[in-house]
Motif scaffolding. Structure first.
Motif, short mmCIF file in Angstrom:
data_model
loop_
_atom_site.label_atom_id
_atom_site.label_comp_id
_atom_site.label_asym_id
_atom_site.label_seq_id
_atom_site.Cartn_x
_atom_site.Cartn_y
_atom_site.Cartn_z
N UNK A 185 0.77 -1.42 -0.03
CA UNK A 185 0.03 -0.09 -0.03
C UNK A 185 0.91 1.15 -0.06
N UNK A 186 1.93 1.21 -0.81
CA UNK A 186 2.81 2.27 -0.75
C UNK A 186 3.71 2.70 0.44
N UNK A 187 3.55 1.78 1.44
CA UNK A 187 4.54 1.98 2.68
C UNK A 187 5.57 0.96 2.78
N UNK A 188 6.82 0.97 3.26
CA UNK A 188 7.87 0.51 3.31
C UNK A 188 7.97 0.07 4.84
N UNK A 189 8.44 -1.37 4.97
CA UNK A 189 8.73 -1.60 6.25
C UNK A 189 9.85 -2.86 6.17
N UNK A 190 10.67 -2.99 7.11
CA UNK A 190 11.68 -3.93 7.32
C UNK A 190 11.16 -5.08 8.23
N UNK A 191 11.33 -6.28 7.75
CA UNK A 191 10.78 -7.64 7.89
C UNK A 191 11.91 -7.85 9.23
N UNK A 192 11.30 -8.10 10.35
CA UNK A 192 12.21 -8.29 11.62
C UNK A 192 12.70 -10.10 11.28
N UNK A 193 13.80 -9.95 12.23
CA UNK A 193 14.29 -11.55 12.30
C UNK A 193 14.63 -11.81 10.79
N UNK A 194 15.34 -11.16 9.90
CA UNK A 194 15.57 -11.64 8.65
C UNK A 194 16.79 -12.87 8.94
N UNK A 195 16.84 -13.83 8.26
CA UNK A 195 17.94 -14.81 8.58
C UNK A 195 19.15 -14.28 8.05
N UNK A 196 20.20 -14.81 8.77
CA UNK A 196 21.47 -14.34 8.34
C UNK A 196 22.03 -15.05 7.12
N UNK A 197 21.44 -16.31 7.14
CA UNK A 197 22.08 -17.42 5.92
C UNK A 197 20.92 -17.99 5.31
N UNK A 198 19.77 -18.22 5.80
CA UNK A 198 18.63 -18.77 5.02
C UNK A 198 18.43 -19.96 5.69
N UNK A 199 17.16 -20.57 5.38
CA UNK A 199 16.74 -21.85 5.68
C UNK A 199 15.55 -22.22 4.93
N UNK A 200 15.08 -23.48 5.21
CA UNK A 200 14.00 -23.98 4.35
C UNK A 200 12.87 -23.06 4.54
N UNK A 201 12.65 -22.69 5.65
CA UNK A 201 11.36 -21.79 6.05
C UNK A 201 11.75 -20.28 5.69
N UNK A 202 12.81 -19.79 5.35
CA UNK A 202 13.18 -18.50 5.07
C UNK A 202 14.35 -18.36 4.08
N UNK A 203 14.41 -18.86 2.79
CA UNK A 203 15.36 -18.80 2.05
C UNK A 203 15.81 -17.82 1.27
N UNK A 204 17.27 -17.52 1.48
CA UNK A 204 17.78 -16.75 0.80
C UNK A 204 18.38 -17.31 -0.74
N UNK A 205 18.93 -16.21 -1.66
CA UNK A 205 19.49 -16.98 -3.09
C UNK A 205 20.67 -17.74 -2.74
N UNK A 206 21.31 -17.40 -1.97
CA UNK A 206 22.69 -18.26 -1.68
C UNK A 206 22.23 -19.41 -0.90
N UNK A 207 21.22 -19.60 0.01
CA UNK A 207 20.70 -20.77 0.60
C UNK A 207 20.15 -21.79 -0.63
N UNK A 208 19.30 -20.95 -1.29
CA UNK A 208 18.89 -21.90 -2.41
C UNK A 208 19.97 -22.61 -3.44
N UNK A 209 20.83 -21.83 -3.70
CA UNK A 209 22.03 -22.23 -4.72
C UNK A 209 22.91 -23.24 -3.83
N UNK A 210 22.79 -23.13 -2.69
CA UNK A 210 23.68 -24.40 -2.02
C UNK A 210 22.90 -25.65 -1.82
N UNK A 211 21.61 -25.78 -2.18
CA UNK A 211 20.77 -27.03 -1.86
C UNK A 211 21.01 -27.97 -2.95
N UNK A 212 21.14 -29.28 -2.55
CA UNK A 212 21.32 -30.48 -3.48
C UNK A 212 20.99 -30.11 -4.81
#
Length: 333
Positions: A168-195
């Protein structure tokens, strides 16, 4: 009906639903090996004991997928997860039509040019649609509330920065952003490292699902349904590396109970065909463009009346309208 006749019937159904493929069918020896694997697995499960409980889907929504470009299909006769399954013994393996569509999606993803993502960049995704929540009214009745999923999101490639959301035109930062990523909160680097081996990838996902949704837990979802939901979440998490996306599609084809739903419409109004899995009256659908096998979005449809509504109700529908890798949060591809 014999296995061969049933298989031929499904192949004919698939050929009616999906566009012709320019690719040749796999060699006969490959088909025979898949069939032998299937028969051996049925025999193993028959000897293994009592039926297992089917899983229940979870409501995890809001993130989306990087687009895959068009590619031709390859016909796969039959496949089955080589690992253990918590599906009931009468749950069939993924249908031939769904395996064919997932293989087309895998080929499309694998032939997409590799996105060069580096530290400091962001995975961008834009979605439209809605999710649903049940709320108790003052009178004690349950009311279904729709929540908008019209949003843009920027996720740090390596998880070093917090995720930015725009609604709705408003920006917010999501709390608890993962540092490296996980299956529940993946980052690009995390996805790239999956089998990139589908069996190994599905085992990793099912082992994680087993912890919270396996035997002895309070969950009615079960590892098979949870694995299907998790794979969908990973594919919708932003821009997925091509090899990882291909492996995720092929891993989904190893899950029992996966089938196809023709003539579906995503939250953006685009027509498509869905790969789906039904559990306890709710059908989770991944919607694909029928001609390109590009993932358009996901939705959940009730197939039985329940607290969420009448059969046919689309409880959740989220479509991906744009995605890519950008240099800065707030930038659009």
């Amino acid at each position: 009906m014999s296995l061969e006749r049933h298989e031929q019937s499904e192949r004919e159904q698939a050929s009616r639903m999906l566009p012709p493929t320019p690719y040749p069918e796999p060699p006969a020896g490959h088909m025979d090996a898949r069939r032998d694997h299937f028969l051996a697995e049925i025999d193993r499960q028959t000897r293994s004991g009592s039926p297992r409980r089917a899983p229940r889907p979870r409501g995890r929504w809001g993130l989306s997928v990087g687009a895959a470009m068009a590619a031709g299909a390859v016909v796969v006769i039959l496949t089955l997860n080589s690992g253990s399954s918590d599906a009931p013994l009468n749950t069939p393996p993924a249908s031939v039509a769904s395996v064919e569509l997932l293989e087309r999606a895998a080929l499309a993803a694998a032939t997409t040019p590799q996105t060069k993502a580096r530290t400091g960049q962001y995975s961008y995704v834009k979605t439209v649609g809605h999710t649903s929540a049940l709320s108790e009214t003052k009178s004690g009745d349950m009311q279904l509330l729709r929540e908008s999923e019209v949003m843009e999101q920027w996720t740090s490639v390596d998880g070093s920065e917090r995720t930015l959301q725009r609604k709705d035109g408003s920006d917010s930062l999501v709390p608890e952003t993962p540092s490296e990523g996980s299956l529940n909160a993946p980052t690009y680097d995390f996805l790239a490292a999956l089998p990139t081996d589908p069996d190994a990838l599905l085992k990793l996902i099912r082992d994680d699902a087993q912890k919270n949704h396996g035997a002895g837990s309070d969950s009615t979802t079960g590892p098979d349904q949870e694995a299907f939901v998790t794979i969908g979440d990973l594919l919708r998490s932003g821009v997925t590396p091509p090899d990882t996306a291909a492996s995720l599609y092929r891993a989904a084809a190893l899950i029992p109970g996966v089938d196809i739903v023709p003539d579906v419409v995503d939250a953006a109004g685009r027509k498509g065909i869905a790969v789906a899995r039904t559990h306890e009256g709710e059908r989770t659908e991944w919607i694909f463009d029928e001609s390109t096998a590009r993932l358009l979005g996901e939705r959940t449809v009730l197939v039985e009346d329940n607290a969420w509504g009448k059969a046919g109700t689309v409880v959740t529908s989220v479509a991906i309208t744009n995605s890519g890798i950008v240099d800065d949060a707030g930038q659009v591809p």
